[in-house]
Each structure stands twice: as structure tokens, then as C-alpha cells.
Design a protein around this motif. Structure first.
Motif, short mmCIF file in Angstrom:
data_model
loop_
_atom_site.label_atom_id
_atom_site.label_comp_id
_atom_site.label_asym_id
_atom_site.label_seq_id
_atom_site.Cartn_x
_atom_site.Cartn_y
_atom_site.Cartn_z
N LEU A 43 0.84 -1.20 0.00
CA LEU A 43 0.00 0.00 0.00
C LEU A 43 0.88 1.25 0.00
CD1 LEU A 43 -3.09 0.05 0.11
CD2 LEU A 43 -2.90 0.78 2.50
N GLY A 44 1.96 1.19 0.82
CA GLY A 44 2.88 2.31 0.90
C GLY A 44 3.53 2.60 -0.44
N VAL A 45 3.98 1.54 -1.13
CA VAL A 45 4.64 1.72 -2.43
C VAL A 45 3.62 2.29 -3.43
CG1 VAL A 45 5.77 0.56 -4.35
CG2 VAL A 45 6.30 -0.10 -2.01
N ARG A 46 2.43 1.70 -3.41
CA ARG A 46 1.39 2.13 -4.35
C ARG A 46 1.10 3.63 -4.15
NH1 ARG A 46 -1.75 0.53 -8.91
NH2 ARG A 46 -2.06 2.70 -9.36
N ARG A 47 1.01 4.01 -2.89
CA ARG A 47 0.72 5.41 -2.59
C ARG A 47 1.83 6.33 -3.09
NH1 ARG A 47 -0.96 5.00 3.20
NH2 ARG A 47 -2.96 4.08 2.68
N ALA A 48 3.08 5.86 -2.87
CA ALA A 48 4.23 6.66 -3.31
C ALA A 48 4.19 6.82 -4.84
CB ALA A 48 5.53 6.01 -2.88
N VAL A 49 3.86 5.72 -5.54
CA VAL A 49 3.79 5.77 -7.01
C VAL A 49 2.69 6.73 -7.43
CG1 VAL A 49 3.25 4.46 -9.09
CG2 VAL A 49 4.77 3.49 -7.37
N ASP A 50 1.54 6.62 -6.80
CA ASP A 50 0.40 7.49 -7.15
C ASP A 50 0.74 8.96 -6.91
OD1 ASP A 50 -1.05 5.38 -7.95
OD2 ASP A 50 -2.27 5.22 -6.12
N ASP A 51 1.39 9.23 -5.77
CA ASP A 51 1.76 10.62 -5.47
C ASP A 51 2.71 11.15 -6.53
OD1 ASP A 51 0.21 10.61 -3.32
OD2 ASP A 51 1.82 10.43 -1.82
N PHE A 52 3.59 10.26 -6.99
CA PHE A 52 4.59 10.68 -7.96
C PHE A 52 3.97 10.89 -9.34
CE2 PHE A 52 7.73 9.50 -11.20
CZ PHE A 52 8.69 10.46 -10.95
N VAL A 53 3.17 9.94 -9.73
CA VAL A 53 2.61 9.96 -11.09
C VAL A 53 1.54 11.03 -11.22
CG1 VAL A 53 1.21 8.63 -12.71
CG2 VAL A 53 3.15 7.57 -11.57
N GLN A 54 0.77 11.22 -10.17
CA GLN A 54 -0.37 12.15 -10.16
C GLN A 54 -1.30 11.87 -11.32
OE1 GLN A 54 0.83 16.11 -9.14
NE2 GLN A 54 1.09 15.34 -7.09
N ASP A 55 -1.46 12.85 -12.25
CA ASP A 55 -2.50 12.68 -13.25
C ASP A 55 -2.04 11.98 -14.52
OD1 ASP A 55 -4.23 13.89 -11.57
OD2 ASP A 55 -3.84 15.91 -12.35
N ALA A 56 -0.73 11.66 -14.61
CA ALA A 56 -0.25 11.02 -15.83
C ALA A 56 -0.88 9.63 -15.96
CB ALA A 56 1.26 10.90 -15.79
N GLU A 57 -1.05 9.20 -17.20
CA GLU A 57 -1.71 7.92 -17.43
C GLU A 57 -0.79 6.77 -17.03
OE1 GLU A 57 -3.83 5.45 -21.02
OE2 GLU A 57 -2.42 7.03 -21.43
N GLN A 58 -1.40 5.72 -16.43
CA GLN A 58 -0.58 4.56 -16.07
C GLN A 58 -0.16 3.88 -17.35
OE1 GLN A 58 -2.49 1.60 -13.63
NE2 GLN A 58 -0.80 0.18 -13.91
N PHE A 59 1.16 3.78 -17.54
CA PHE A 59 1.68 3.32 -18.81
C PHE A 59 1.89 1.81 -18.79
CE2 PHE A 59 5.45 2.33 -21.37
CZ PHE A 59 4.92 2.63 -22.61
N ASP A 60 2.40 1.31 -17.69
CA ASP A 60 2.73 -0.11 -17.65
C ASP A 60 1.96 -0.78 -16.52
OD1 ASP A 60 3.91 -2.44 -18.36
OD2 ASP A 60 5.96 -1.71 -18.16
N ASP A 61 1.90 -2.10 -16.59
CA ASP A 61 1.25 -2.85 -15.52
C ASP A 61 2.02 -2.61 -14.22
OD1 ASP A 61 -0.03 -3.74 -17.71
OD2 ASP A 61 0.73 -5.80 -17.61
N LEU A 62 1.27 -2.65 -13.12
CA LEU A 62 1.89 -2.39 -11.82
C LEU A 62 1.65 -3.63 -10.96
CD1 LEU A 62 3.24 0.26 -10.97
CD2 LEU A 62 1.17 0.81 -9.74
N THR A 63 2.68 -4.42 -10.78
CA THR A 63 2.48 -5.68 -10.08
C THR A 63 3.57 -5.83 -9.02
OG1 THR A 63 1.53 -6.63 -12.05
CG2 THR A 63 2.29 -8.17 -10.40
#
Lengths: 98, 679
Positions: free
Chosen positions: B509-529
Motif C-alpha cells: 500500500l505504501g509503495v502504491r501510494r508513493a507511485v500514485d503521489d509521484f505519477v499524479q494525473d499522468a496515465e498509467q503506462f505499464d502494468d503495476l504488479t
């Protein structure tokens, strides 16, 4: 579990102590089968009963059904733990608890 | 629109009128010139003829004699009379004979001079000397005398209607010796020329005016019929079509039969309407098709999501490790996957993989890869052998040249020994018991499916209790923000360490949150697993906390006594103890009654207690027929005594009194787990 019966004419009081569970419920069921014949007022005294499981609830429900036909039934001195079980299972609406 | 149409008409007509006027002017000029030249010629010829006749009247050899005569001798008079007669009968204005001053021709002396009596001129007297009119006359005189010219002509055409316009024809009077003795001149007025010319111009102007009017009228009608009317029809049809989107039954080319560009345009509009109509119906069909594909795709997404283990905790009865994983495909279906499975009681297989490409092809390839990997793993090989065999299986029929990167680890649960092999996948991240997360730069083999015959090497890591393993796909490190910066390994490790004391679920959850905070509104480009394992250490004192009895009601007290003893040891409050007793009673009664019916068999009850969360876990294992009591429907607790069935309350009662229940059928056993927090 011990079962203590007190008979006063058509009134029967059954005092239970210990646990009313899968193992002991059949004992109570056997006692009630013989004792309820001409009873019009049945009282369960749970003062010394520790807990009750679904097997015990079965016996109570079956006794309640019998008494609905021939008189009244109530349960007295119910402890907090058992009351909780009665409430969770909806038995508090079916039984007369004092 | 109307303005535009008028514009076209006006422009077109103005252009034509301009051309017409230009043409008329040119024609006028040419006509005028030709006309004038012809007339002048005629005048000149007439004048010369008269001059010829007059010249015969004068004897050139006697010029000197005439000059001496003083204009009174009978010979002179006779010549003059005949000349005067000629002048008045030939239509000439003026016939005269002069002798110029031979030095510079600037003066002329009149010998004879006759005039038309009807003209307003007066004749020059005999011997009258005057200046030569201009240089032109002088040059002509000189030409006659010195250049042996026979005749000369001077035209004085003022270009207007004045009667001054005239021509003068000159003939040299030659003596018998051949020398020029004097000049005979005949002057004629060109009044007729001027008059005719103005009539000519007037007629041309009139003709042009009439022509212009006719052209304006004709062109307007022509434009309307040939251009504006058809263009209007086409415009209306185009507007109708854009409203209704159906091709007209009345084709434009049937109405507009022009064989010009307009006709071509009408045909094109007809064709366009038909094509657009076809196109619209095609689009409708394609949209329906796309809808269908999208439905299938969302189904595929669900199938894929269900295909990887997705119930957490996956092994609730295993206290030696905790595991959590998540998968978020960038498209509906993706090529990433994680997997974990117990190979046997002591070996846990862990897989994280990333298939090249995305979407359905990647998803299909992922399915195949996952099945092959797990099948190979279940055969009991080591990670390197599993990858080698999987590579062979995939390479043997990999026509699409797809490949998959795989990290595969096998944890020996009892010892914490992790054996792993890496086929081109990202470095795993390991956290030691009391340290931080750090990249483990393991040796990479080649990707699976890339080349036949690749061998993989495996390595071992010793996990101590509290150690954590984090594996992921490049979707995590390569998540990019709007500025196209990558999330990167460093940010990922920082995020991991920010949550290092959490459970595996908390860490992801922590990693996911960090990624989301970083990416913000940009489209998710690759799978996140991602997958995270926490090794808690081997089981201790297992025999003391496990009891196996025959599944029979009379053994319930024994189980209760075993559990109660354990509960007392951890200081369980009396109410919780009674509640757990109820649970034991109900679950044991259930197993005794149904699991091995009509026979009997063993049931094992495991007791586990986790100090930090004060949670007791009771696990009931039996080898009876598979049965999930959690699927049983809850009874209706609001019925009256008469309506209520006897029984069916047991499992319901347990659900209500404990904090969590899980069921699984594993290794031929029903595994039912009950968790209770001791307050």
C-alpha cells in the motif's frame, strides 16, 4: 453439567449448572422428554450455567415449542454471555427472559 | 449566400464588359487608322491627278518668262484662266505655282495662284513672297529640287472637324533640260474625312453600348442557369444531407445535367453522399463490434484477475510467513503476473513475471507462462531447473517471438532458506530482520522464450525471522509523471523503507501510494504488479500446540481442555475463553457429524497466539470430504419459535463471536481457521 429439577404441582423449575453444549445438550433433551408431560409452567434457572452452544439452543427452542402448546416457559438468571448469544441468534425475541 | 452569388455575377459580368470595351477600343483604333489611311490615299491620288493636269497647263521652260510678265501678259493670263477653271471644276481649294528661294527654301514666290471661289480663302497676288509655312514644306521643296523626287505630299490633319485639315500635292515643273523650274501645288480640304470619321466613332460607341447591354443580360441569364441554379441545388442538398445523413433518392446528377465542372460537382456530391452513408453504417457496425470486444475484454480482465491467487491471507493457517500481492494492469488485461503456491508443506513457490507487450496477446502468453511455471515447480525441481524447463516449453512453440522475464523463488519454510533464479527480471529487494530494504543484485539469466537451450543459475539467501522480500515489475520503477520522469529504484526503496515495519499488505500500500503521489494525473503506462513476503520464522513447539483426536462429540471436552490450557497461559479473559469454547463446540460438532460420515477420522486442532496483536488463531484440519461451512447461508433470526427450524445456528453463532474465519481445502484437508482478538 448438572440438572436439578424442582417440581411444584404443574410448575417445573430446571436449574442448570456448567455448560450446555454438544455433549450435554442430549442429557437435557432426555430429561425434558420425560418431565414435560403435564407441566404448564416451565422455568429454566441459568444462574449457574456458564455458556450455551447451538446444541443447547436447539433444546430450548424445542422446549419452547412444546410449552407454547401447553403453558408458559421462562428463562431466569441469564448471564451476560448467554444473553449475548440469545440476542445474536434472535432467541431473545422468542424466549421469555427474566 | 445571396451576397456571394451576386458577387459572382457582378464579377463575371464586369470582367466580360471590361474585355468587350477593351476589344471595341482596339477595333475602333484599327478601323479608324485603316479608314483614315484609305481616305487620305484617295484624296492624295485625286490631288495628284489634278496637279498632273494643272502641270500640263504650265510650260516649265517659260517659268522665267511668266515671272517677268508681271501677271498681265496675254500668255500668262491664258494659263491662269485655265488653271482657275481647273481649280473650280476639280474640287480643289487651291492651285498655285511657286518658286522657292533656292538658298534655304525659307521664302516662296507665287507665280500663279487660283482658289475655289466658294471657299473663304483669298488668292495670293502675282509675285507675292511669303515665308515657307514650316520645315516640312521646306524639306519637301528641297526634295523636289535637289533629290529629283517627282512628287511630294504634305498632310495637315489636325484630327478634328476643323476645315483646316487639308493635303497639299506637289509636283516639280521640269524644263526640257530636266531641271526643276518651279513647283505646282494642289491643296484639297479634308472636311469629308473629318465628318465620316466622327460618324464612324459614334457608330462604334453605340454598337459597344448595345453589345454590353446584351452581354450583361445574356450573361446574367446564362450564369443563373448554368452556375447559380445548380450551385443552389447542390448547396441545398448538402445542407439537407448534413441534417438527415441519408443519401437522397433524387440524385443531383438527374437534375443537373451540365456537362461541365458543375455537373461533375453534382456527380461528386451524389457519390460522396452514398459513400458517407456507407461509411456511417460501417461505423455503426464497427462501434457495435467494439462494444462486444470491450465486453469480452472486461470478462478477460476478470478471468485474468481470478487466475492469479487473490484471496488474502492466502495461507491463514501458516504462521511462518505472511504474503501479499497486487496486480494493476495498465490496459484492461496485462502481461504482468505474480503467483505463489505451496509446493509441499515446507516449500512455498513465489513468482513474479512480466510478459513483453501488453493487452490480450500478453495476457494469453501470461496465462500459458504461469501454468507452465507452476506445473514445473510442482514437480519439485529447483528454481534454475524450473526456469530452464519452462524456457524449453515456451521456446518450442513461440512463433510470435514473445518473451517473459521471471523471478522465481522457493522458500523452505522451516529454515527460511530462499532459493531463487532470475530470468531477466528486475532485482528483488530484501530487508534483513532489523535492517532496511536493499536491492539484491542477483545474476540475471536470459529472458524466457528468447532463446532455446538457455541455462539458468540459482542462488540462495538465508531469511531470518522478520526478513522481508519485495519483488515487482518494471511498471513500478518505470511509472512516469507528467514531466516524463521515472519513479525509479531509489524512490521505490525509499517508499519501502518508509513502510518497512508494516505487514506485507501495508508495504504494498505504501509503495502504491508513493507511485500514485509521484505519477499524479499522468496515465498509467505499464502494468503495476508487486509481491511482498514476510518471513516470520519457523514454527516453534509445534507439538505442544496441536492436538489430534478422533472426530467425535465425546472428544470435544478434550479439545476444549487443550485450548483452555493454552488460553490460560496467555492470560485470556473469561468471556473470550467462553466464546472460543462455543466456537470449538460448534466446529468440532460439525466435523464430528459430517466430515467422515458415516465413519470417523482424525481432526487436528492447532493453537497459535500472536502477542503483538493479541490474536488467538485456532485451526481445525480434517481429512474428510471437502466442505466449506462459510458458504452456509445465515439463518433468519427474526422468525417466531414455531417457524424456526431446529438447528442451523452453530456456524452462525461462531461467525458472530469470533473476529475472523477462513476456509481452504489444501493438500487433501479441510482447513478452517478462526481468529479471536483477546481484549
Amino acid at each position: 453439567m448438572t440438572i436439578q429439577k424442582t417440581r411444584n404441582e404443574t410448575a417445573l423449575t430446571i436449574a442448570l449448572s456448567g455448560r450446555l453444549d454438544t455433549v450435554t445438550a442430549p442429557e437435557l433433551e432426555a430429561v425434558l422428554k420425560d418431565a414435560l408431560a403435564d407441566v404448564s409452567e416451565l422455568t429454566f434457572d441459568f444462574e449457574k450455567l456458564d455458556y450455551i452452544s447451538s446444541a443447547g439452543l436447539r433444546v430450548l427452542l424445542s422446549a419452547q415449542k412444546t410449552m407454547n402448546r401447553q403453558g408458559t416457559m421462562k428463562v431466569i438468571h441469564v448471564n451476560e454471555m448467554i444473553l449475548e448469544i440469545f440476542e445474536v441468534t434472535g432467541f431473545s425475541d422468542i424466549l421469555t427472559i427474566e | 449566400m445571396k451576397l456571394l452569388r451576386q458577387h459572382i455575377t457582378v464579377k463575371s459580368i464586369a470582367g466580360i464588359v471590361l474585355l468587350l470595351v477593351l476589344f471595341s477600343v482596339i477595333v475602333g483604333i484599327i478601323g479608324y487608322r485603316t479608314f483614315t489611311d484609305a481616305l487620305l490615299n484617295q484624296y492624295a491620288e485625286g490631288a495628284f491627278l489634278t496637279a498632273q493636269t494643272a502641270a500640263e497647263l504650265v510650260d516649265a521652260d517659260k517659268i522665267d518668262e511668266y515671272a517677268q510678265s508681271g501677271g498681265v501678259t496675254p500668255a500668262y493670263k491664258a494659263v491662269w484662266d485655265r488653271m482657275d477653271h481647273l481649280c473650280n471644276s476639280s474640287g480643289s481649294t487651291f492651285i498655285y505655282v511657286i518658286v522657292p528661294d533656292r538658298s534655304d527654301y525659307r521664302h516662296i514666290t507665287f507665280l500663279f495662284s487660283t482658289i475655289d471661289h466658294d471657299s473663304h480663302y483669298t488668292k495670293y497676288d502675282f509675285g507675292f513672297v511669303r515665308d515657307t509655312t514650316n520645315d516640312e514644306y521646306r524639306e519637301k521643296y528641297r526634295a523636289l529640287y535637289e533629290l529629283e523626287a517627282d512628287r511630294e505630299l504634305v498632310i495637315r490633319d489636325k484630327g478634328n472637324i476643323e476645315t483646316d485639315s487639308h493635303i497639299t500635292a506637289m509636283i516639280g515643273l521640269k524644263g526640257t533640260d530636266g531641271s526643276v523650274k518651279g513647283i505646282l501645288c494642289v491643296q484639297r480640304q479634308m472636311d469629308i474625312l473629318a465628318g465620316v470619321r466622327s460618324t464612324f466613332l459614334g457608330k462604334i460607341a453605340l454598337a459597344v453600348a448595345v453589345l454590353v447591354l446584351l452581354v450583361i443580360l445574356g450573361q446574367s441569364i446564362y450564369l443563373h442557369r448554368v452556375l447559380l441554379h445548380p450551385v443552389n441545388l447542390i448547396t441545398e442538398e448538402a445542407a439537407r444531407f448534413s441534417r438527415e445523413n441519408t443519401a437522397s433518392e433524387q440524385k443531383l446528377q438527374n437534375t443537373i445535367r451540365n456537362r461541365d465542372e458543375i455537373g461533375q460537382l453534382a456527380k461528386s456530391v451524389d457519390t460522396m453522399e452514398e459513400q458517407i452513408e456507407t461509411y456511417i453504417s460501417d461505423i455503426t457496425q464497427i462501434t457495435a463490434e467494439r462494444e462486444r470486444i470491450s465486453t469480452e475484454l472486461s470478462l478477460a480482465t476478470r478471468i485474468q484477475a481470478a487466475f492469479v491467487p487473490h484471496r488474502f491471507p492466502p495461507f491463514p493457517d501458516r504462521s511462518e510467513f505472511a504474503l501479499y500481492a497486487s496486480m494493476d494492469p495498465a490496459k484492461e488485461v496485462g502481461g504482468d503476473f505474480y503467483d505463489f503456491f505451496l509446493i509441499d508443506e515446507d516449500h512455498l513457490g513465489l513468482v513474479i513475471a512480466d510478459v513483453s507487450g501488453k493487452g490480450i496477446p500478453a495476457a494469453l502468453f501470461m496465462m500459458a507462462s504461469k501454468i507452465i511455471l507452476q506445473s514445473c515447480a510442482m514437480l519439485g525441481h529447483g528454481p534454475a531447473a524450473i526456469l530452464t524447463k519452462t524456457n524449453e516449453a515456451i521456446c518450442s512453440d513461440n512463433q510470435e517471438q514473445m518473451f517473459v522475464t521471471v523471478w522465481l523463488g522457493i522458500l523452505e519454510i522451516s529454515t527460511g532458506r530462499l532459493t531463487a533464479a532470475n530470468a531477466g527480471h528486475e532485482y528483488p529487494v530484501i530487508k534483513t530482520s532489523d535492517g532496511d530494504f536493499a536491492l539484491l543484485k542477483d545474476k540475471h539469466g536470459f529472458v524466457i522464450g528468447g532463446m532455446n537451450g538457455v541455462r539458468y543459475r540459482e542462488y540462495e539467501i538465508q531469511l531470518t525471522p522478520g526478513a522481508k522480500l519485495f519483488v515487482y515489475t518494471d511498471g513500478v520503477t518505470e511509472a512516469s509523471n507528467a514531466k516524463n520522469e521515472l519513479f525509479g529504484t531509489e524512490r521505490m526503496i525509499a517508499a519501502l523503507n518508509g513502510a518497512k515495519d508494516e505487514t506485507p499488505e501495508g508495504i504494498l500500500l505504501g509503495v502504491r501510494r508513493a507511485v500514485d503521489d509521484f505519477v499524479q494525473d499522468a496515465e498509467q503506462f505499464d502494468d503495476l504488479t508487486m509481491l511482498c513476503l514476510e518471513y516470520k520464522g519457523p514454527k516453534t513447539a509445534v507439538p505442544a500446540k496441536e492436538l489430534t483426536v478422533d472426530a467425535a462429540a465425546e472428544n470435544i471436552p478434550a479439545v476444549t481442555a487443550f485450548v483452555e490450557a493454552e488460553l490460560d497461559a496467555v492470560g485470556c479473559p473469561p468471556k473470550a475463553k467462553l466464546q472460543l469454547d462455543v466456537a470449538i463446540d460448534e466446529l468440532m460438532a460439525n466435523i464430528a457429524q459430517y466430515a467422515y460420515a458415516p465413519g470417523t477420522g482424525p481432526v487436528t486442532v492447532r493453537f497459535a497466539y500472536e502477542e503483538p496483536s493479541k490474536t488467538v488463531t485456532l485451526t481445525f484440519l480434517d481429512k474428510g470430504m471437502p466442505y466449506n461451512p462459510l458458504e452456509q447461508e445465515d439463518p433468519d433470526v427474526h422468525l417466531s419459535a414455531e417457524d424456526r427450524p431446529i438447528g442451523g445456528l452453530g456456524i452462525f453463532l461462531v461467525k458472530k463471536t469470533v473476529d475472523g474465519m477462513d476456509y481452504a481445502y489444501k493438500f487433501g484437508q479441510n482447513v478452517l481457521t478462526v481468529r479471536k482478538k483477546l481484549q
